[in-house]
Design an enzyme around this catalytic site. Sequence first.
Site: not given
Ligand code: ARG
Length: 432
Positions: A15, A94, A123, A175
């Site tokens: 991405d 994050r 995120d 992902s």
């Molecule tokens: N579902 C988890 C969260 O919201 C993991 C997210 C992983 N992010 C990603 N961009 N693959 O914390």
Amino acid sequence: MSAKHCVLAYSGGLDTSAIVPWLIDQGYVVHAVLVDVGQSEDLPALREKALSLGSETAVVRDAKPEIFEKVVPYALGLGATYEGVYRLGTALTRPFIALEQIRRARELGGGTLIHGATGKGNDQVRFEYAYRSLAPDYPVLAPWKSWEFGGRQDLIDYLANKGLEGDYEVIKDYSLDENFWHLSVEGGVLEDPTSTLEVDRVLASVADRFGGNAHAKPPSKTLEIKIEEGLPVSINGESVAPDRTIARLNSDYRHEPWSWDLVIENRFTGVKSRGLYINPAAKLLHIAVDALSRSCLNKPTFDYYVNLGHQYAAMLYRGEYFSDQRMILESAARAVMRSLNGDVTVNLSPTPYVSRINADRPLFCEEIATFEKSDFSHQDAQGFIRLSWQSAVGQPFSEAENESAMEPNARPASEVCRDQSVSGAGLVSSAL
Ligand code: ARG
């Protein structure tokens, strides 16, 4: 600096790699920031990749020391899980990625803040809450919310058309998000909960990620974990700082059959998602701290402690790191964690369980708990039940009323209470 300069949280994945040339197409000068959060990737090589995609500058920033100092102690000491299962790997990092991005933008004298998160996930919220809290005047752009691409294949095609092919095919089914704490796997076959998931196959396809070389056999069958104020300070007699402990446990046990958690979670956006989280260190340390808390804390404090863990996890999950509530939760956490001291032995087979708890100041008392003869006065329990029933229930509850309450046209509870109040009071006073 003009707003046409931008600072991108660059990860090296598909991405954000597509975002670099896309931003250039939109007239931006791109400054990439690669934040080291413990992903086992070649960051200098990814920095070169950002430059080769057209970034004007690309820097690597190490957020690990700050993450270990600021947030890991609470994630560990509170055994913080979101909805009881997810150990927060992504949510922990994050805010600190956003922080490094903002610091870079300040160095450059301004610029639009860019992230590569989609409009479906958590995120985007975590990044943009951090931007709003720390740099409310900076413009923000989330390409996933404005560009023409619909999915990952579109991005691969876009890069290929520009002659910017990469190794994106290898992991395009999932992902992934990797850091010092976990490897998260979402998407692909996980998206259909009605088809039988073969976790081993998913694990095999991501086996080269997360934590370096695999050990043929895990090094220990038991772990003696010494905990001080809620944090691990030594393992099997060897003093190790929490960052080393987490790295070592993740690398040693990532191929164990119990190393992962698989869960459907409620994202903050309302979208449900299914994730596989490979996080053996967090699992082992959470199990150990949980056992110690059960031995050391009195009942009300234990209830607060469990609740604090849930609140802290939910706060982090929703991206509210730079907020008053985080400070409040952490000061309460410190007060409770002071009582979590002792040694815990975790056996690793067949799945991790606590075989021994040696708390410094245990409230668990063998003399009281024993099923054998002791000084415990069973007579004391009579008065305890009479008095506690009085406040917990307070009036008799007949079997007939119990039955009728189950029927569709049951009498309202208020009527039932009125009928019982006189005889109830009499019965209690005669019993006392
Ligand atoms: N579902 C988890 C969260 O919201 C993991 C997210 C992983 N992010 C990603 N961009 N693959 O914390």
